[in-house]
Design a protein around this motif. Structure first.
Motif, PDB file in Angstrom:
ATOM      1  N   CYS A 262       0.842  -1.214   0.000  1.00 39.07           N
ATOM      2  CA  CYS A 262       0.000   0.000   0.000  1.00 39.07           C
ATOM      3  C   CYS A 262       0.868   1.253   0.000  1.00 39.07           C
ATOM      4  N   LEU A 263       1.996   1.226  -0.708  1.00 40.87           N
ATOM      5  CA  LEU A 263       2.971   2.308  -0.594  1.00 40.87           C
ATOM      6  C   LEU A 263       2.411   3.644  -1.067  1.00 40.87           C
ATOM      7  N   GLU A 264       1.795   3.659  -2.253  1.00 46.02           N
ATOM      8  CA  GLU A 264       1.291   4.924  -2.775  1.00 46.02           C
ATOM      9  C   GLU A 264       0.187   5.483  -1.891  1.00 46.02           C
ATOM     10  N   GLU A 265      -0.743   4.629  -1.479  1.00 43.82           N
ATOM     11  CA  GLU A 265      -1.836   5.074  -0.613  1.00 43.82           C
ATOM     12  C   GLU A 265      -1.310   5.543   0.743  1.00 43.82           C
ATOM     13  N   ARG A 266      -0.321   4.821   1.259  1.00 42.00           N
ATOM     14  CA  ARG A 266       0.281   5.159   2.547  1.00 42.00           C
ATOM     15  C   ARG A 266       0.971   6.527   2.490  1.00 42.00           C
ATOM     16  N   LEU A 267       1.783   6.739   1.458  1.00 40.94           N
ATOM     17  CA  LEU A 267       2.524   7.999   1.337  1.00 40.94           C
ATOM     18  C   LEU A 267       1.583   9.173   1.100  1.00 40.94           C
ATOM     19  N   GLU A 268       0.521   8.943   0.357  1.00 38.45           N
ATOM     20  CA  GLU A 268      -0.456  10.012   0.132  1.00 38.45           C
ATOM     21  C   GLU A 268      -1.142  10.403   1.437  1.00 38.45           C
ATOM     22  N   PHE A 269      -1.455   9.391   2.258  1.00 39.26           N
ATOM     23  CA  PHE A 269      -2.085   9.652   3.550  1.00 39.26           C
ATOM     24  C   PHE A 269      -1.140  10.415   4.473  1.00 39.26           C
ATOM     25  N   PHE A 270       0.120   9.985   4.525  1.00 37.34           N
ATOM     26  CA  PHE A 270       1.098  10.641   5.382  1.00 37.34           C
ATOM     27  C   PHE A 270       1.403  12.055   4.906  1.00 37.34           C
ATOM     28  N   GLN A 271       1.422  12.255   3.586  1.00 42.99           N
ATOM     29  CA  GLN A 271       1.679  13.595   3.055  1.00 42.99           C
ATOM     30  C   GLN A 271       0.590  14.568   3.497  1.00 42.99           C
TER      31      GLN A 271
ATOM     32  N   LEU B  35      -7.440  15.691  19.831  1.00 42.34           N
ATOM     33  CA  LEU B  35      -6.097  16.169  19.501  1.00 42.34           C
ATOM     34  C   LEU B  35      -6.117  16.874  18.156  1.00 42.34           C
ATOM     35  N   SER B  36      -5.494  18.039  18.109  1.00 46.40           N
ATOM     36  CA  SER B  36      -5.394  18.766  16.848  1.00 46.40           C
ATOM     37  C   SER B  36      -4.369  18.080  15.948  1.00 46.40           C
ATOM     38  N   ARG B  37      -4.378  18.451  14.689  1.00 48.17           N
ATOM     39  CA  ARG B  37      -3.444  17.840  13.736  1.00 48.17           C
ATOM     40  C   ARG B  37      -1.995  18.130  14.118  1.00 48.17           C
TER      41      ARG B  37
ATOM     42  N   HIS C 271      -4.303  -0.233   6.987  1.00 50.54           N
ATOM     43  CA  HIS C 271      -5.751  -0.172   7.200  1.00 50.54           C
ATOM     44  C   HIS C 271      -6.161  -0.601   8.608  1.00 50.54           C
ATOM     45  N   LYS C 272      -5.359  -1.427   9.268  1.00 55.66           N
ATOM     46  CA  LYS C 272      -5.745  -1.943  10.585  1.00 55.66           C
ATOM     47  C   LYS C 272      -5.066  -1.218  11.744  1.00 55.66           C
ATOM     48  N   GLN C 273      -3.954  -0.508  11.484  1.00 57.91           N
ATOM     49  CA  GLN C 273      -3.236   0.168  12.562  1.00 57.91           C
ATOM     50  C   GLN C 273      -3.137   1.668  12.364  1.00 57.91           C
ATOM     51  N   ILE C 274      -2.618   2.098  11.227  1.00 56.20           N
ATOM     52  CA  ILE C 274      -2.311   3.516  11.037  1.00 56.20           C
ATOM     53  C   ILE C 274      -3.572   4.377  10.975  1.00 56.20           C
ATOM     54  N   LYS C 275      -4.470   4.068  10.040  1.00 54.25           N
ATOM     55  CA  LYS C 275      -5.667   4.897   9.879  1.00 54.25           C
ATOM     56  C   LYS C 275      -6.571   4.873  11.116  1.00 54.25           C
ATOM     57  N   PRO C 276      -6.820   3.703  11.734  1.00 59.61           N
ATOM     58  CA  PRO C 276      -7.659   3.716  12.954  1.00 59.61           C
ATOM     59  C   PRO C 276      -7.038   4.500  14.104  1.00 59.61           C
ATOM     60  N   THR C 277      -5.706   4.438  14.257  1.00 60.76           N
ATOM     61  CA  THR C 277      -5.056   5.153  15.366  1.00 60.76           C
ATOM     62  C   THR C 277      -5.147   6.662  15.179  1.00 60.76           C
ATOM     63  N   VAL C 278      -4.912   7.135  13.959  1.00 58.94           N
ATOM     64  CA  VAL C 278      -5.020   8.574  13.686  1.00 58.94           C
ATOM     65  C   VAL C 278      -6.449   9.047  13.934  1.00 58.94           C
ATOM     66  N   ALA C 279      -7.433   8.281  13.465  1.00 61.09           N
ATOM     67  CA  ALA C 279      -8.837   8.656  13.691  1.00 61.09           C
ATOM     68  C   ALA C 279      -9.186   8.626  15.183  1.00 61.09           C
ATOM     69  N   PHE C 280      -8.585   7.678  15.902  1.00 67.81           N
ATOM     70  CA  PHE C 280      -8.831   7.534  17.334  1.00 67.81           C
ATOM     71  C   PHE C 280      -8.407   8.790  18.096  1.00 67.81           C
ATOM     72  N   TYR C 281      -7.219   9.303  17.823  1.00 74.73           N
ATOM     73  CA  TYR C 281      -6.735  10.495  18.527  1.00 74.73           C
ATOM     74  C   TYR C 281      -7.469  11.756  18.074  1.00 74.73           C
TER      75      TYR C 281
ATOM     76  N   SER D  95       3.262  16.159  16.472  1.00 74.26           N
ATOM     77  CA  SER D  95       4.343  16.249  17.468  1.00 74.26           C
ATOM     78  C   SER D  95       4.410  14.983  18.313  1.00 74.26           C
ATOM     79  N   MET D  96       3.263  14.376  18.611  1.00 75.03           N
ATOM     80  CA  MET D  96       3.260  13.151  19.400  1.00 75.03           C
ATOM     81  C   MET D  96       3.759  11.960  18.591  1.00 75.03           C
ATOM     82  N   LEU D  97       3.451  11.910  17.307  1.00 75.03           N
ATOM     83  CA  LEU D  97       3.968  10.832  16.459  1.00 75.03           C
ATOM     84  C   LEU D  97       5.483  10.905  16.338  1.00 75.03           C
ATOM     85  N   LEU D  98       6.021  12.122  16.339  1.00 73.32           N
ATOM     86  CA  LEU D  98       7.471  12.288  16.279  1.00 73.32           C
ATOM     87  C   LEU D  98       8.127  11.961  17.613  1.00 73.32           C
TER      88      LEU D  98
END
Length: 373
Positions: free
Chosen positions: A122-131, A171-173, A156-166, A178-181
């Motif tokens: 899912c590299l392209e989808e992943r990078l687009e989401f992170f961008q 939590l603001s964007r 789909h099972k870890q990254i997107k649900p965790t971001v939506a969870f916070y 800053s917390m992910l870093l």
């Protein structure tokens, strides 16, 4: 007679066959690998001039120094046997992201198995989401170098649900970035049950405040059992449970301190320095200081200054101020401010008490456990 004639005929036949074969051009009849002899020779010559498929040569061409390659193979010896095509494709992905050889060395030092993982899922989808999440490529690159597992976590099972969870927690964007870093394990370890939510409520920290993002993320990545142990440890020194949680609200990074460190600092503060536990509630920085290199030597130097009748003294409010100072400022404020001979004596004493370590401290094994937290 007849047998001699047959032997002579066989000898003539063998001789004539050998002579005939010698006179023939092998290029007309021989082939290697389905190619004519001459073309096969040219193909073998060209293969000798092609780049080596050795992983070390590939890493060297990618920009790694000999020292970098040595460190990489030391952390992950199996990379020496990695398939050339597989390694080359992964290095190309990293190059396109902007990751350099020095960054790769840092990554593999903490994530030795990184290049053995599938980083193209899912590299392209992943990078687009992170961008979209991080805003700029520079911040994204910093996040990947800080936590390369962002390329290997299940999208789909870890990254997107965790971001939506916070985001649902408020939590603001910018706070989430800053917390992910700061907390590399935020994605795989985040969980908040009713017990943890009650802990957060008892800290008294509200949404939108400066400490909210730290309180939320630290409780989310901590096990409930660990939180209970740290609360019980502070209760032993006279704090109530509500006081401990309010302390976590004002200084959430106390959750990152080990039970052993808090015990050693509290024991010295209460038993040797004769300070009250309530003082620690107002000055939690005392629990973060290194006992062997800051608290003990500065306290003992303060006692020697007092014995010598010198000023300024390290007592009362000055004691807490001295504990919070940098090393350079402390020496200037309480040691080198005296005459040269006195300053030399105090400096020698300060150095001697700083060299005293805990029993077996020098033989402690420091194991590399990857990224912090």
């Amino acid at each position: 007679m007849k047998s001699n004639l047959n032997a002579f005929i066989q000898f003539r036949f063998l001789f004539s066959t050998t002579k005939t074969l010698r006179s023939l051009n092998p290029a007309r009849f021989l082939s290697i690998g389905g190619l004519p002899y001459r073309e096969a020779q040219e193909d073998q010559t060209e293969s000798l001039s092609t780049p080596s498929t050795d992983p070390s040569d590939l890493l060297r061409r990618w920009g790694c120094t000999a020292d970098d390659i040595s460190k990489i193979f030391q952390r992950r010896p199996s990379l020496r046997r990695m398939e050339h095509k597989n390694l080359q494709s992964k290095l190309k992905i990293l190059s396109d992201l902007g990751i350099e050889s020095s960054d790769l060395t840092k990554i593999l030092n903490c994530r030795p198995r990184f290049l053995n993982c599938r980083i193209n899922r899912c590299l392209e989808e992943r990078l687009e989401f992170f961008q979209t999440l991080f805003g700029t490529k520079q911040v994204l690159l910093k996040a990947i170098v800080r936590n390369p597992s962002l390329l290997t976590y299940d999208f789909h099972k870890q990254i997107k649900p965790t971001v939506a969870f916070y985001e649902q927690l408020g939590l603001s964007r910018s706070d989430l970035i800053s917390m992910l870093l700061a907390r590399p394990t935020l994605i795989p370890r985040s969980s908040l049950d009713d017990e943890k939510m009650d802990y957060i409520r008892r800290t008294g920290v509200e949404k939108g405040t400066r400490m909210f993002k730290h309180v939320i993320t630290l409780f989310a990545i901590s096990r409930s059992e660990t939180v209970r142990q740290k609360v019980a440890n502070l209760e032993k020194y006279g704090f109530t449970e509500d006081e401990v949680f309010r302390l976590f609200g004002r200084s959430p990074f106390l959750l990152t301190l080990s039970v052993d460190k808090v015990q050693r600092n509290m024991t010295f503060i209460l038993a040797t320095m004769k300070l009250s536990a309530s003082l620690v509630l107002d000055n939690p920085c005392l629990l973060f200081l290194n006992l062997e290199t800051a608290i003990k030597p500065r306290y003992f130097v303060g006692g020697k200054i007092d014995d010598m009748g010198l000023l300024p003294r390290v007592k009362g409010p000055s004691l807490l101020r001295a504990m919070r100072m940098t090393e350079k400022r402390f020496i200037k404020a309480f040691i080198t401010c005296h005459p040269e001979d006195v300053a030399r004596e105090l400096m020698e004493y300060y150095g001697s008490v700083k060299c005293v370590r805990r029993l077996a401290e020098s033989s402690k094994k420091h194991l590399c456990k990857g990224f912090p937290f």
